[in-house]
Scaffold this motif. Structure first.
Motif, PDB file in Angstrom:
ATOM      1  N   ALA A  88      47.177  30.309  32.781  1.00  0.00           N
ATOM      2  CA  ALA A  88      46.215  31.033  31.753  1.00  0.00           C
ATOM      3  C   ALA A  88      44.848  31.570  32.553  1.00  0.00           C
ATOM      4  O   ALA A  88      44.307  32.527  32.025  1.00  0.00           O
ATOM      5  CB  ALA A  88      45.645  30.114  30.784  1.00  0.00           C
ATOM      6  N   ARG A  89      44.713  31.049  33.812  1.00  0.00           N
ATOM      7  CA  ARG A  89      43.464  31.707  34.645  1.00  0.00           C
ATOM      8  C   ARG A  89      43.864  31.582  36.146  1.00  0.00           C
ATOM      9  O   ARG A  89      42.873  31.652  36.686  1.00  0.00           O
ATOM     10  CB  ARG A  89      42.160  30.501  34.133  1.00  0.00           C
ATOM     11  N   ARG A  90      45.335  31.825  36.413  1.00  0.00           N
ATOM     12  CA  ARG A  90      45.530  31.959  37.669  1.00  0.00           C
ATOM     13  C   ARG A  90      44.991  33.094  38.624  1.00  0.00           C
ATOM     14  O   ARG A  90      44.423  32.950  39.508  1.00  0.00           O
ATOM     15  CB  ARG A  90      47.022  31.611  38.095  1.00  0.00           C
ATOM     16  N   TRP A  91      44.792  34.096  37.868  1.00  0.00           N
ATOM     17  CA  TRP A  91      44.120  35.395  38.361  1.00  0.00           C
ATOM     18  C   TRP A  91      42.979  35.533  38.112  1.00  0.00           C
ATOM     19  O   TRP A  91      42.224  36.726  38.735  1.00  0.00           O
ATOM     20  CB  TRP A  91      45.091  36.745  38.072  1.00  0.00           C
ATOM     21  N   LEU A  92      42.099  34.664  37.553  1.00  0.00           N
ATOM     22  CA  LEU A  92      40.684  34.925  37.531  1.00  0.00           C
ATOM     23  C   LEU A  92      40.026  33.964  38.481  1.00  0.00           C
ATOM     24  O   LEU A  92      38.759  34.228  38.710  1.00  0.00           O
ATOM     25  CB  LEU A  92      40.312  34.209  35.877  1.00  0.00           C
ATOM     26  N   GLU A  93      40.570  32.842  38.819  1.00  0.00           N
ATOM     27  CA  GLU A  93      39.787  31.983  39.870  1.00  0.00           C
ATOM     28  C   GLU A  93      39.614  32.454  41.186  1.00  0.00           C
ATOM     29  O   GLU A  93      40.541  33.287  41.521  1.00  0.00           O
ATOM     30  CB  GLU A  93      40.822  30.503  39.924  1.00  0.00           C
ATOM     31  N   GLU A  94      38.646  32.164  41.938  1.00  0.00           N
ATOM     32  CA  GLU A  94      38.463  32.369  43.337  1.00  0.00           C
ATOM     33  C   GLU A  94      39.510  31.866  44.237  1.00  0.00           C
ATOM     34  O   GLU A  94      39.798  30.560  43.627  1.00  0.00           O
ATOM     35  CB  GLU A  94      36.935  31.923  43.679  1.00  0.00           C
ATOM     36  N   ARG A  95      39.812  32.329  45.195  1.00  0.00           N
ATOM     37  CA  ARG A  95      40.606  31.380  46.240  1.00  0.00           C
ATOM     38  C   ARG A  95      39.822  31.241  47.302  1.00  0.00           C
ATOM     39  O   ARG A  95      38.826  31.612  47.691  1.00  0.00           O
ATOM     40  CB  ARG A  95      41.516  32.837  46.650  1.00  0.00           C
TER      41      ARG A  95
END
Length: 240
Positions: A88-95
């Protein structure tokens, strides 16, 4: 073949050239295989796998990722693998930049020149004289750009798995949908990725050279050592 508008097709150096254009590397030479996000800037997370060249010519690149290889990877904010982040937030988190060891057996990767995918061959058993082939994995990605000792691409999230008996499955369709919802991709970009999947499946069904049976019997040179990626020691100290 890029579907992503930001930056160069694979965020590669300015002097990078397409696969299939020389000079080429000899078998056994090290090449570092990079995955970068579009618009990547120096110091940002990426995935870098040091590999041994199997074949490098006008058709593309074939390289071996040996078991136990240490590679730079993209991690979650807490330093764990990205897949630990809820979808649900995988592409919103910083890497973050992390180091991880390639798990399992080695992988033979084949990147055809000019095409938006690479073909990975997996084996489930490699200890005896007869390896057990576990299937093909088609990683959808930008067509590679490369320099003399590095090759660069950007991952397209959706992938294709093909069982040894030829049964085909799409992988990570849920991640592709999440990437649209979270603004990582537009619906039009996702549709182009799906068309690339169809083209890759057609390539398999046509028995194009990356899927040729000769690769099932390929084995690495026993004299090859595991290649090392420059700067891994410094990176490990920074993230541990």
């Amino acid at each position: 073949m890029s579907i992503l508008p930001q930056g160069t097709p694979a965020a590669a150096p300015d002097d990078a050239r397409p696969l299939g254009e020389g000079p080429f590397l000899p078998p056994g030479a090290q090449i570092d295989w990079h995955y970068r996000k579009p618009g990547w800037q120096p110091g940002e997370p990426s995935t870098i796998s040091p590999m041994r060249v199997v074949r490098d010519d006008e058709n593309g690149l074939v390289a071996w990722l040996a078991p136990g290889t240490l590679q730079e990877s993209q991690g979650a904010p807490d330093g764990q693998r990205v897949r630990t982040v809820p979808l649900a937030r995988r592409w919103l988190e910083e890497r973050t930049r992390i180091v991880e060891e390639w798990w399992g057996n080695g992988v033979l990767r084949i990147a055809p020149a000019g095409l938006p995918w690479s073909v990975w061959l997996f084996w489930s058993e490699t200890t005896g004289p007869e390896w057990t082939f576990a299937g093909w994995y088609v990683n959808l990605e930008n067509a590679h750009l490369r320099t003399d000792h590095d090759t660069y691409s950007s991952d397209h999230i959706l992938d294709v798995e093909i069982d040894p008996d030829g049964v085909i499955h799409l992988k990570d369709e849920d991640e592709l949908a999440a990437a649209i919802e979270q603004g990582r991709l537009s619906p039009e970009q996702a549709a182009q990725i799906e068309r690339h999947a169809d083209a890759a499946i057609a390539s398999f069904e046509a028995a194009d050279w990356p899927f040729d049976a000769e690769w099932l019997g390929w084995r690495p040179d026993p004299s090859w050592t595991i290649p090392e990626l420059a700067g891994l020691g410094e990176l490990r100290r920074r993230v541990t």
